[in-house]
Scaffold this active site. Sequence first.
Site, PDB file in Angstrom:
ATOM      1  N   SER A 122       0.852  -1.187   0.000  1.00 19.70           N
ATOM      2  CA  SER A 122       0.000   0.000   0.000  1.00 19.70           C
ATOM      3  C   SER A 122       0.887   1.235   0.000  1.00 19.70           C
ATOM      4  CB  SER A 122      -0.898   0.014   1.246  1.00 19.70           C
ATOM      5  OG  SER A 122      -1.544   1.267   1.395  1.00 19.70           O
ATOM      6  N   TYR A 179      -1.202  -0.801  10.432  1.00 21.46           N
ATOM      7  CA  TYR A 179      -1.362  -1.004   8.988  1.00 21.46           C
ATOM      8  C   TYR A 179      -0.109  -0.565   8.235  1.00 21.46           C
ATOM      9  CZ  TYR A 179      -3.744  -1.143   4.462  1.00 21.46           C
ATOM     10  OH  TYR A 179      -4.124  -1.438   3.171  1.00 21.46           O
TER      11      TYR A 179
END
Length: 249
Positions: A142, A155
């Site tokens: 990501s 995350y």
Amino acid sequence: MSFEHHTVIVTGAGNGIGRGVAEAYARRGASVVLADINTQNGEQAANEISQMGGEVIFVPCDVRKEADITNVISITYEKFGSIDILINNAGVSRFKSPYELTIDEWDDVLNTNVRSCFLASKEAAKYMKRNKNGGSIVNISSTRALMSEPGSEAYAASKGAIVSLSHALAVSLGSDGITVNCISPGWIETGDYSVLTEIDHRQHPAGRVGRPSDIAEACLYLTHPDNTFVTGANLVIDGGMTRKMIYEP
């Protein structure tokens, strides 16, 4: 770009990016194995891809469990006789203040997002190295590996680890003919694209928000047999957003 006679495993394939990637390979003739923790989504995706004419099976899998991962790998090999491509897409996000994030929540994100990439890659590579032409692994990271918002510690850490894991595996597995690359998506809309606003699109230098098909096209490129010189790369696909300077007024 044909993937006939290739077997592809996609984790987290029940919806979103994973499903879009699975559909892309199926349309190009690959045998596709969908792995997902959500049985309903996985079976529905498999049925719909099959109706498109694709050769596909669904295998339930909780990527936090090593036994589930090895089960997917072994079933794939027993069914199709080879494993050529692995797309490690399964992941979870949890945005919470670092003051409130528990160690169990931290572990769950890291185990789901990054440990699963290592375990699946390790098991799939055992079969890929038997192939005449090796194999290809793509890990989905990501842009949160490169930039952050408040409360994104778990995350961001997991996605940053995926980038590092990918280039480490590329070096370790290269002698077995296995390429390992990473894709870092930005905003990829997996819901109703029509509800996005003009501002949503205009803020991207590319002029629009991304779609799962954008990530699928990158997977096809990185795993194509002609692209054996591409390994250890992190391909950022975000419509240019991480290159755009933004200043507070």
